[in-house]
Enzyme design. Structure first.
Site, PDB file in Angstrom:
ATOM      1  N   ASP A  30      -2.373   1.657   7.087  1.00 56.38           N
ATOM      2  CA  ASP A  30      -1.596   1.392   5.768  1.00 56.38           C
ATOM      3  C   ASP A  30      -1.368  -0.228   5.769  1.00 56.38           C
ATOM      4  O   ASP A  30      -1.501  -0.871   4.737  1.00 56.38           O
ATOM      5  CB  ASP A  30      -0.467   2.090   5.587  1.00 56.38           C
ATOM      6  CG  ASP A  30      -0.544   3.624   5.293  1.00 56.38           C
ATOM      7  OD1 ASP A  30      -1.425   3.840   4.815  1.00 56.38           O
ATOM      8  OD2 ASP A  30       0.147   4.315   5.783  1.00 56.38           O
TER       9      ASP A  30
ATOM     10  N   GLU B 258      -2.150  -0.929  -5.570  1.00 52.78           N
ATOM     11  CA  GLU B 258      -3.237  -0.138  -6.047  1.00 52.78           C
ATOM     12  C   GLU B 258      -2.804   0.439  -7.506  1.00 52.78           C
ATOM     13  O   GLU B 258      -1.728   0.734  -7.673  1.00 52.78           O
ATOM     14  CB  GLU B 258      -3.292   1.044  -5.031  1.00 52.78           C
ATOM     15  CG  GLU B 258      -4.296   0.829  -3.854  1.00 52.78           C
ATOM     16  CD  GLU B 258      -4.076   2.159  -3.121  1.00 52.78           C
ATOM     17  OE1 GLU B 258      -5.319   2.921  -2.768  1.00 52.78           O
ATOM     18  OE2 GLU B 258      -3.103   1.961  -2.237  1.00 52.78           O
TER      19      GLU B 258
ATOM     20  N   ASP C 228       0.763  -1.166   0.080  1.00 50.72           N
ATOM     21  CA  ASP C 228      -0.005  -0.194   0.010  1.00 50.72           C
ATOM     22  C   ASP C 228       0.922   1.150   0.024  1.00 50.72           C
ATOM     23  O   ASP C 228       1.793   1.424   0.720  1.00 50.72           O
ATOM     24  CB  ASP C 228      -0.905   0.016   1.049  1.00 50.72           C
ATOM     25  CG  ASP C 228      -2.031   1.303   1.208  1.00 50.72           C
ATOM     26  OD1 ASP C 228      -2.642   1.357   0.141  1.00 50.72           O
ATOM     27  OD2 ASP C 228      -1.884   2.130   2.095  1.00 50.72           O
TER      28      ASP C 228
END
Ligand SMILES: [Zn+2]
Length: 366
Positions: A348, A266, A182
């Site tokens: 996170d 992501e 992340d």
């Protein structure tokens, strides 16, 4: 499958070669700016894009003939690319003139027959002939050289980036070990194991120094002697930092690519993100983008995968233990606290675990 790979080496041109390099940097910049002028004029008159070639300019400005003609062709290609980007996405901004002092001095040339060769500590370049090079790493024999970019750093030294192409047979690797990463502001990422990809201390120290030197610059009278000196100092520091950063990103991505079979990240749009976070156009912006692209090819060449998770997947608001989705989680809230199962985790870290789960789902669905 065709892969490309770049190698950067220090160049040590002699006095004659330095003069010619300076000339080549100047000519490519001159041509780029002239073409930009003419394109703008043509557009204002006709509202149409015009494709220009160096040939016409070489007649009008014969000194252009003294330098490597491929360098000029590439200057033209760069300009066309800048225009294409601008027309596709206005956020790229209108192509800008290259400045003698601010723009990086560099040019790119291509391999045609045997005009460029790397042999016994020397690099043969068009017009320049053999230039001394410090080749600190070997290049596999099956690699084919495609192009070379020569540039001068702010501290006056030269470097050559050699772009190679090679064929590889890739066997898809069965996914046994998977990790999620992340993006985290401040460090590079937090992974689903709870580790952070933090920059080393020496890098942080340099970053602080750069910020300090930049502050000092703002107190100086613009274009004064001290100001110019300070500018130079900042430029040198800046390049040192970007070298170190690159090096670190390579090491970090290599380590992950070797240790894991699949990596879920992501699918962030870095440009959008830097806009929304007001990061501005400074050098720290694209670290994560660079890191992901390094990671992508390092995984790919081992038959492994980088899974890009849809950015509308609310990774940070989902509880990684029970799947409960929080209504909202303000950006300043660093701890994830699940209202359903009471799970508490670093924000996170929780998001990274979710990305990893999401990645598994994608793999199972194909
Ligand atoms: Zn929960």
């Amino acid at each position: 499958m065709k892969q490309q790979r770049g190698f950067k080496f220090a160049l040590y041109p002699d006095a004659r070669q330095r003069v010619l390099l300076e000339k080549t940097f100047g000519c490519t910049r001159f041509l780029y700016n002239k073409m930009l002028d003419d394109k703008i004029r043509h557009y204002e008159q006709t509202k149409e894009n015009i494709i220009l070639t160096p040939a016409y300019y070489k007649e009008a400005y014969p000194f252009l003939k003294e330098v490597d003609c491929m360098a000029l062709v590439n200057a033209q290609r760069n300009l066309e690319r800048a225009f294409r980007n601008f027309f596709r996405d206005r956020r790229y901004g209108f192509p800008r003139w290259k400045s003698k002092h601010k723009s990086r001095k560099s040019y790119t040339t291509n391999v045609i027959h045997h005009n460029i060769e790397l042999k016994d500590g020397y690099l043969k370049l068009p017009k320049l002939k053999w230039v001394k090079i410090r080749q600190h790493r070997g290049i596999p024999e099956e690699y084919r050289l495609k192009s070379v970019t020569v540039s001068q750093c702010a501290n006056g030294t030269y470097e050559a980036s050699l772009l190679y192409e090679y064929e590889i047979e890739i066997q898809p690797k069965k996914v046994e070990r998977m990790i999620g990463l992340d993006y985290a502001q401040g460090c590079l990422y937090i992974d689903s194991e709870g580790n952070s990809g933090d920059y080393p201390h020496y890098y942080r120290r340099l970053e602080h120094r750069l910020a300090k030197e930049q502050r000092r610059l703002t107190h100086m009278e613009k274009n004064s002697r001290n100001w110019i000196k300070q500018k130079q100092r900042i430029q040198v520091l800046y390049e040192k930092i970007s070298h170190q950063r690159r090096d670190f990103l390579h090491k970090q991505s290599r380590q992950i690519a070797n240790a894991w079979d699949a990596v879920a990240v992501e699918d962030l749009n870095m440009m959008e993100m830097s806009k929304s976070l007001h990061l501005g156009k400074n050098l720290m912006d694209n670290s994560y983008g660079m890191f992901r692209s390094f990671l992508a090819y390092k995984l790919e060449e081992q038959g492994k995968q980088l899974l890009r998770i849809d950015r509308y997947f609310a990774s940070s608001r989902v509880c990684s233990r029970c799947g409960n989705v929080l209504e909202e989680l303000p950006i300043e809230e660093r701890i994830f606290h699940c209202s359903a199962c009471g799970h508490v985790m670093d924000r996170d870290h929780n998001a990274a675990v979710n990305l990893c789960h999401e990645g598994r789902k994608i793999l199972q669905s194909v």
